[in-house]
Design an enzyme around this catalytic site. Structure first.
Site, PDB file in Angstrom:
ATOM      1  CE1 TYR A  25      -9.628   3.801   6.073  1.00  0.00           C
ATOM      2  CE2 TYR A  25      -8.616   5.114   7.803  1.00  0.00           C
ATOM      3  CZ  TYR A  25      -8.541   4.511   6.566  1.00  0.00           C
ATOM      4  OH  TYR A  25      -7.387   4.608   5.833  1.00  0.00           O
ATOM      5  CE  LYS A  26      -8.014   0.121   5.187  1.00  0.00           C
ATOM      6  NZ  LYS A  26      -8.541   0.836   4.028  1.00  0.00           N
TER       7      LYS A  26
ATOM      8  NE  ARG B 175     -10.089  -2.760  -2.188  1.00  0.00           N
ATOM      9  CZ  ARG B 175      -9.490  -2.028  -1.249  1.00  0.00           C
ATOM     10  NH1 ARG B 175      -8.307  -2.392  -0.797  1.00  0.00           N
ATOM     11  NH2 ARG B 175     -10.047  -0.936  -0.774  1.00  0.00           N
TER      12      ARG B 175
ATOM     13  CG  ASP C  17      -0.555  -1.429   7.081  1.00  0.00           C
ATOM     14  OD1 ASP C  17      -1.642  -1.590   7.669  1.00  0.00           O
ATOM     15  OD2 ASP C  17      -0.367  -0.537   6.238  1.00  0.00           O
TER      16      ASP C  17
ATOM     17  CG  PHE D 263      -1.977   1.101   1.093  1.00  0.00           C
ATOM     18  CD1 PHE D 263      -3.072   0.940   0.252  1.00  0.00           C
ATOM     19  CD2 PHE D 263      -1.832   2.298   1.769  1.00  0.00           C
ATOM     20  CE1 PHE D 263      -4.014   1.941   0.109  1.00  0.00           C
ATOM     21  CE2 PHE D 263      -2.767   3.309   1.630  1.00  0.00           C
ATOM     22  CZ  PHE D 263      -3.863   3.139   0.801  1.00  0.00           C
TER      23      PHE D 263
END
Length: 411
Positions: A222-223, A370, A197, A126
């Site tokens: 927030y995921k 995705r 991560d 990422f």
């Protein structure tokens, strides 16, 4: 064997997590497959925010730092996240963004690695992870090197010059799961410290930080933790590393912040990894999402995730196999996180057409569709219906419209 409507109904009837769907705000008709980018709003968060704003802030004002325990929110919520991730109390602090926490974890690890200069990661990680490494290397004036190697070459690149290895446990595009224990052990054998991560791991798969002897880790709220847009992230530091010196030595990381000493003296334990004033509103929302995750059994969450993703892949093969989708995730569900992804030449346009049909996933350049799979609020029927809507888009060429070709600012 073809999956039937009766099969889907039986899966939903046997779902031990079905009751959690009522915990979330989901409008009728929406199939939300983007919880790996932004989780759905928990209903209890609305009440919590009303209390925090209208009572604690509006009425309590500054006294709420103590009266409403705002001051301890980073450690209180950190200890809750620790229960999800195989860490001990006092090893996780909540607050600030994932990017800032990556910087803090990297510099803390570097402070323990005198004489080593290489920051190692993989290409295709990422971007913010690699950007932080690149920025540190540039700022060092040549004393540090950011080294990026192909994913399959990471373990071979570990040597006596490498100070820190930064990897994402679940890859944001391919959903491939790295074996944290194996990689960490091989890094330690070379004297290398690890930063993991967990942005696509926390709340999605079972994680055992201490079982893997991880050194540092970061993640976002927030995921899958459903903390809200831009929710604070978190940082893990194993207790054996609590003497590390993160470069961002802000006042909340001071041993006695309200002594207003002119010289920085790091706090003991995980508190030294704090930096600025805690973001109280964001932490309040995050805590509600974390509490819901703690009420669920992570083993059941993971088991349902595997069932949902397997169903998605099987139905895509059965119903959309002739339309040129390439499955880019590991086929073995044990090596796959809680998402599925497909490459297609018209991935962006198809995703826009899906959104018009009330199926929300996301696009990742250059050609990836995705779909995040969130077991607490997705039913098996949602997966089946999403695939049917995608098939209709392909059969009718609904994606082939001019308005779907212009890239939006957020994809």
């Amino acid at each position: 064997m073809t999956i039937t409507a009766a099969d889907i109904a039986a899966m939903d009837a046997a779902d031990p997590l079905a009751k959690f769907r009522d915990e979330f705000v989901i409008r009728d008709g929406l199939i939300y497959l983007d919880g790996n980018s932004l989780g759905v709003l928990p209903k209890r968060t609305i009440a919590r925010m009303n209390t925090t704003i209208n009572e604690e802030w509006a009425q309590g004002l500054i006294t709420s730092w103590v009266g409403a325990d705002w001051v301890n929110a980073p450690t209180r919520i950190g200890d809750k996240i620790a229960r999800l991730l195989g860490a001990e109390p006092g090893e996780i602090i909540a607050g600030e963004s994932t990017s800032i926490n990556i910087f803090k974890a990297l510099t803390a690890a570097l402070s323990l690695q005198e004489g080593r200069k290489v920051l190692l990661t993989e290409t295709g990680n990422f971007p913010t992870d690699n950007y932080m490494m690149q920025g540190l290397a540039r700022f060092s004036g040549g004393s540090l090197e950011c080294r990026e190697v192909a994913p399959e070459d990471v373990l071979d690149a570990l040597d006596e010059d490498v100070a820190v290895l930064l990897l994402t446990q679940v890859h944001y595009k391919t959903s491939r799961i790295r074996d944290m224990a194996e990689v960490t052990a091989k890094a330690h054998a070379k004297g290398v410290l690890t930063v993991w991560d967990l942005s696509h791991s926390s709340g999605a798969i079972e994680v055992d930080l201490n079982g893997a002897e991880a050194d540092f880790a970061v993640g976002c709220g927030y995921k899958f933790l459903n903390g809200g847009p831009g929710a604070p992230g978190f940082l893990f530091a194993a207790k054996r590393h609590h003497d590390a010196q993160p470069v961002l030595s802000g006042w909340f990381g001071h041993a006695a912040p309200f002594d207003f000493d002119g010289e920085f003296k790091p706090a003991s334990g995980i508190d030294r990894f704090q930096c600025g004033t805690p973001p109280v509103l964001g932490l309040a929302a995050l805590e509600e999402g974390v509490d819901i995750m703690l009420e669920a059994d992570m083993a059941k969450v993971r088991a349902k995730s595997v069932q949902l993703t397997e169903l998605f892949v099987t139905l895509m093969e059965e119903r959309c196999g002739e339309f040129g989708f390439e499955f880019i995730c590991p086929r073995d569900p044990a090596q796959r996180g809680s998402q599925v992804a497909f490459a297609h030449p018209h991935a962006y346009e198809m995703m826009q057409a899906l959104k018009a049909r009330d199926v929300v996933g996301d696009f990742r350049a250059p050609n990836i569709m995705r779909f995040g799979v969130t077991p607490l609020y997705l039913a098996f029927a949602d997966i089946a219906e999403a695939v049917e809507r995608l098939r209709a888009i392909c059969v009718n060429a609904e994606w082939d419209r001019e308005e779907y070709r212009t890239k939006a600012a957020v994809t």
